[in-house]
Write a protein that holds these residues in place. Structure first.
Motif, short mmCIF file in Angstrom:
data_model
loop_
_atom_site.label_atom_id
_atom_site.label_comp_id
_atom_site.label_asym_id
_atom_site.label_seq_id
_atom_site.Cartn_x
_atom_site.Cartn_y
_atom_site.Cartn_z
N MET A 67 0.81 -1.21 0.00
CA MET A 67 0.00 0.00 0.00
C MET A 67 0.85 1.26 0.00
O MET A 67 0.36 2.34 -0.31
CB MET A 67 -0.94 0.01 1.20
CG MET A 67 -2.00 -1.08 1.17
SD MET A 67 -3.18 -0.94 2.52
CE MET A 67 -4.05 0.54 2.01
N PHE A 68 2.12 1.14 0.38
CA PHE A 68 2.99 2.32 0.44
C PHE A 68 4.02 2.34 -0.68
O PHE A 68 4.94 3.16 -0.65
CB PHE A 68 3.68 2.40 1.80
CG PHE A 68 2.72 2.66 2.93
CD1 PHE A 68 2.16 3.91 3.12
CD2 PHE A 68 2.36 1.65 3.80
CE1 PHE A 68 1.26 4.14 4.14
CE2 PHE A 68 1.47 1.87 4.82
CZ PHE A 68 0.92 3.12 5.00
N LEU A 69 3.89 1.45 -1.66
CA LEU A 69 4.77 1.53 -2.82
C LEU A 69 4.43 2.77 -3.62
O LEU A 69 3.25 3.06 -3.86
CB LEU A 69 4.63 0.28 -3.69
CG LEU A 69 5.08 -1.05 -3.07
CD1 LEU A 69 4.86 -2.18 -4.05
CD2 LEU A 69 6.54 -0.98 -2.64
N LEU A 70 5.44 3.48 -4.04
CA LEU A 70 5.23 4.75 -4.73
C LEU A 70 4.39 4.58 -5.99
O LEU A 70 3.50 5.38 -6.28
CB LEU A 70 6.58 5.38 -5.08
CG LEU A 70 6.56 6.74 -5.78
CD1 LEU A 70 5.88 7.78 -4.89
CD2 LEU A 70 7.97 7.19 -6.14
N SER A 124 -6.23 7.22 11.08
CA SER A 124 -6.08 6.21 12.12
C SER A 124 -5.19 5.07 11.65
O SER A 124 -4.33 4.58 12.39
CB SER A 124 -7.45 5.68 12.53
OG SER A 124 -7.34 4.70 13.54
N PHE A 125 -5.38 4.66 10.40
CA PHE A 125 -4.58 3.58 9.83
C PHE A 125 -3.10 3.97 9.75
O PHE A 125 -2.21 3.23 10.18
CB PHE A 125 -5.11 3.22 8.44
CG PHE A 125 -4.22 2.33 7.65
CD1 PHE A 125 -4.06 0.99 7.99
CD2 PHE A 125 -3.51 2.82 6.55
CE1 PHE A 125 -3.22 0.16 7.26
CE2 PHE A 125 -2.68 2.00 5.82
CZ PHE A 125 -2.54 0.66 6.17
N VAL A 126 -2.83 5.16 9.22
CA VAL A 126 -1.44 5.59 9.07
C VAL A 126 -0.78 5.80 10.43
O VAL A 126 0.38 5.42 10.64
CB VAL A 126 -1.37 6.88 8.22
CG1 VAL A 126 0.03 7.48 8.24
CG2 VAL A 126 -1.79 6.58 6.78
N MET A 168 0.99 10.94 3.35
CA MET A 168 0.44 10.96 4.70
C MET A 168 1.36 10.23 5.67
O MET A 168 1.57 10.69 6.81
CB MET A 168 -0.96 10.31 4.69
CG MET A 168 -1.73 10.48 5.98
SD MET A 168 -3.36 9.71 5.91
CE MET A 168 -4.16 10.76 4.69
N TYR A 169 1.91 9.11 5.24
CA TYR A 169 2.86 8.35 6.06
C TYR A 169 4.09 9.20 6.38
O TYR A 169 4.54 9.27 7.52
CB TYR A 169 3.28 7.08 5.32
CG TYR A 169 4.17 6.15 6.13
CD1 TYR A 169 3.65 4.99 6.70
CD2 TYR A 169 5.52 6.43 6.31
CE1 TYR A 169 4.46 4.15 7.43
CE2 TYR A 169 6.34 5.59 7.04
CZ TYR A 169 5.80 4.44 7.60
OH TYR A 169 6.61 3.61 8.34
#
Length: 283
Positions: A1-4, A33-35, A67-68
């Motif tokens: 989910m965090f791959l560019l 909340s998830f991040v 956001m991360y």
């Protein structure tokens, strides 16, 4: 989910999440909340969570990776770490590699420099103070999970992209930590002082992870002052020699007793030799 390359616009995610509820802002709260849980291993609840997010996100992130990154750093891009304040020194651009070397954690420890967790809210709240014969390097604590390498690489790639908050804060932080870790013993020093909270199987695995991350460029200005103060303390022979002596001979009661006994024996031997060569006359 965090791959560019997999990033979906946050606006699309908000709409998709809101389809399942009548609450208009559920998508926003779910993503935050998830991040927060992924980054800090804890959930921020309202109203504290809302106030915290308001202070962190000065503008809406474009996607989850941004956001991360914002949550990871915990600072305001537009004020405290603006590009104008950080990149221009005497009118010159500072997108260059570090010019000040930073020793490994074990090497700094051997010179009397101790490590402590930083109490600052920003990832870049790294500070160094020279306290007499000792030095104290404060670094924020960070949980390192098995997915940390993949996320770090994607954050670095994101900061290299155009039209991003490209102050290289995450990249510079990773480069700073990478300079401290050259061996599993360095990881042990940082882990024992609660700087790195590792979820990996071994110190060797964590050291290998940092050594395998390639850093293309950094923001030289972020940690320049800290590195200069570390180098100044490191270059002071008087401070480091005394700190090494205290660490070696006074680190435990037994070492202190052994040093006292050896000193006393040396003094008695000297006195015996002196009176043998020059005996006192008369009474």
């Amino acid at each position: 989910m965090f791959l560019l390359e997999n990033q979906v616009p946050c606006e699309v995610l908000r709409v998709l999440i809101n389809f399942r509820s009548d609450v208009g802002n559920e998508g926003e709260e779910t993503m935050h909340s998830f991040v927060d849980f992924i980054v800090h291993r804890q959930r921020t609840s309202e109203p504290e969570g809302g106030k915290l997010r308001t202070s962190i996100y000065q503008r809406r992130p474009s996607h989850l990776l941004e956001m991360y990154r914002t949550s990871f750093l915990r600072f305001d891009f537009n004020q405290k770490h603006s590009p104008e304040a950080k990149f221009l020194v005497d009118g010159k651009n500072q997108y260059t590699n570090y010019t000040h070397s930073c020793r490994s954690a074990t090497e700094l420890k051997a010179k009397g420099i101790n490590f402590r967790p930083s109490t600052g809210k920003s990832l870049t709240d790294i500070d160094f103070n020279s306290l007499g014969f000792y030095g104290q390097l404060k670094i924020p604590s960070r949980v390192i999970t098995p997915s940390a390498k993949a996320i770090f690489l994607n954050l670095i790639a994101y900061e290299m992209c155009p039209y991003t908050p490209n102050d290289f804060s995450v990249t510079s932080y990773i480069a700073f930590m990478k300079s401290l870790i050259n061996h599993p013993d360095d990881v042990k020093v940082l882990r024992s002082n609660h700087i790195l909270l590792s979820k990996l199987n071994s110190d060797e695995e964590l050291a290998k992870m940092y050594m395998e991350i390639s850093i293309p460029t950094v923001n030289n200005a972020i940690f320049m002052n800290v590195q200069e103060r570390i180098q100044e303390h490191y270059n002071s022979r008087a401070k480091t020699w005394i700190a090494q002596m205290i660490s070696r001979y006074l680190s435990s009661p037994w070492a202190a007793i052994a040093l006292l006994a050896a000193t006393l024996l040396l003094v008695l031997t000297f006195l015996q030799t002196y009176f043998t060569i020059s005996p006192r006359s008369g009474k």
